[in-house]
Design a protein around this motif. Sequence first.
Motif, PDB file in Angstrom:
ATOM      1  N   ARG A 144      -9.503  53.967  29.307  1.00  0.00           N
ATOM      2  CA  ARG A 144     -10.722  54.251  30.059  1.00  0.00           C
ATOM      3  C   ARG A 144     -11.985  53.940  29.253  1.00  0.00           C
ATOM      4  N   THR A 166      -5.512  51.415  38.523  1.00  0.00           N
ATOM      5  CA  THR A 166      -5.565  51.536  37.051  1.00  0.00           C
ATOM      6  C   THR A 166      -4.290  50.998  36.405  1.00  0.00           C
ATOM      7  N   ALA A 192      -8.473  62.077  32.598  1.00  0.00           N
ATOM      8  CA  ALA A 192      -8.273  61.124  33.686  1.00  0.00           C
ATOM      9  C   ALA A 192      -8.061  61.899  34.990  1.00  0.00           C
ATOM     10  N   THR A 197     -14.600  52.612  37.173  1.00  0.00           N
ATOM     11  CA  THR A 197     -13.646  53.300  36.290  1.00  0.00           C
ATOM     12  C   THR A 197     -13.103  54.471  37.103  1.00  0.00           C
TER      13      THR A 197
END
Length: 335
Positions: free
Chosen positions: A297, A234, A331, A23
């Motif tokens: 996320r 992402t 983020a 992630t």
Amino acid sequence: MKSFLWGICIFLSTITIAQAQITQDATRLLRVHEDDDFFNFWGRGTDRAYTNGTCFGYVYMKKKKSSFIDKWIFPTAGPNSINVFEWDGMQLMFTPDDLSDRKFIPGDFYYSAAVVATHGLTSYNPVKKYRIHSELVFGIMGPWALGEQAQTFVHNLLGDQPPRGWANQLPNAPLLNYNISYERMLWHPRPSLEVIGGFSASAGTMIDAVSTWGYARFGLINPYFGDPDLHTATRRKFQLYLMARPQFSITAYNALLQGGLFRSSDADFEEHRKLQTSHMNPFIIGMDYGFVIGIGRTTISYTQQTSSPWMSTTRKHSFGNITLLIPISKATHFP
């Protein structure tokens, strides 16, 4: 109540399945992880063998360079690696098939439980497409792990058969293990398909084993090993994919199946050992399969994990895993 819980599990399985993809834009995450042999795609849940594992964890990235333990025992995947650290606490339980019998059952699993803490690092190389995961595991097994109290509480809550044989559980012992694994991209013909190979080794007072596996996933995915460009890593804000992981392991020792460090000094264990007609199978083949949903996320996942018998006189075993990753930071990307 079990019918209700089974319905929840099937609902979750229609939207998820577990694995450990990076992630890259979430620097702090909470992880909730639950293994249970009652979780089953096909509605054939059980209450035996590896019956439950409950884990809560904290996953994070950091700007400062590692020092002390993190620096010396957790290898990284190169100077420009993406490094994801973790702290986890977990309770594990094993039981025989018949929970109603107060006596020791010679041809089945021992009652055993453990409580462990894990500190680890997963280091990704997004250019060469590989990762190294290393971890230090420490804790206790035996009555101090409170397996009897935890299982009795849950069974009373659900109105299930109370477990009556915990007086026969494996004795107290310390647990300390070092585990390391390696994965590398083998085939990536298109953005929606990845095939990865991996192997692992574990050594210590909890488990001594080696394993190897293949891992394939197909669907709407972000790169498993990340990417030097955060936008590419992402690009999908919604992920949905299938996965499969055939694996093979060789186990020389497992404290939760055979007894811990001081087992020979416990009179009750020695008496049970002389009666025991089942032994640990050193060679295990298995298959994990399922699917994953990622929204931004946040990831929720379900995995069905099946394997050949862990003990010589028992049956093949299957349990489900539900994992939820919840971001608790903005983020952010650390190069």
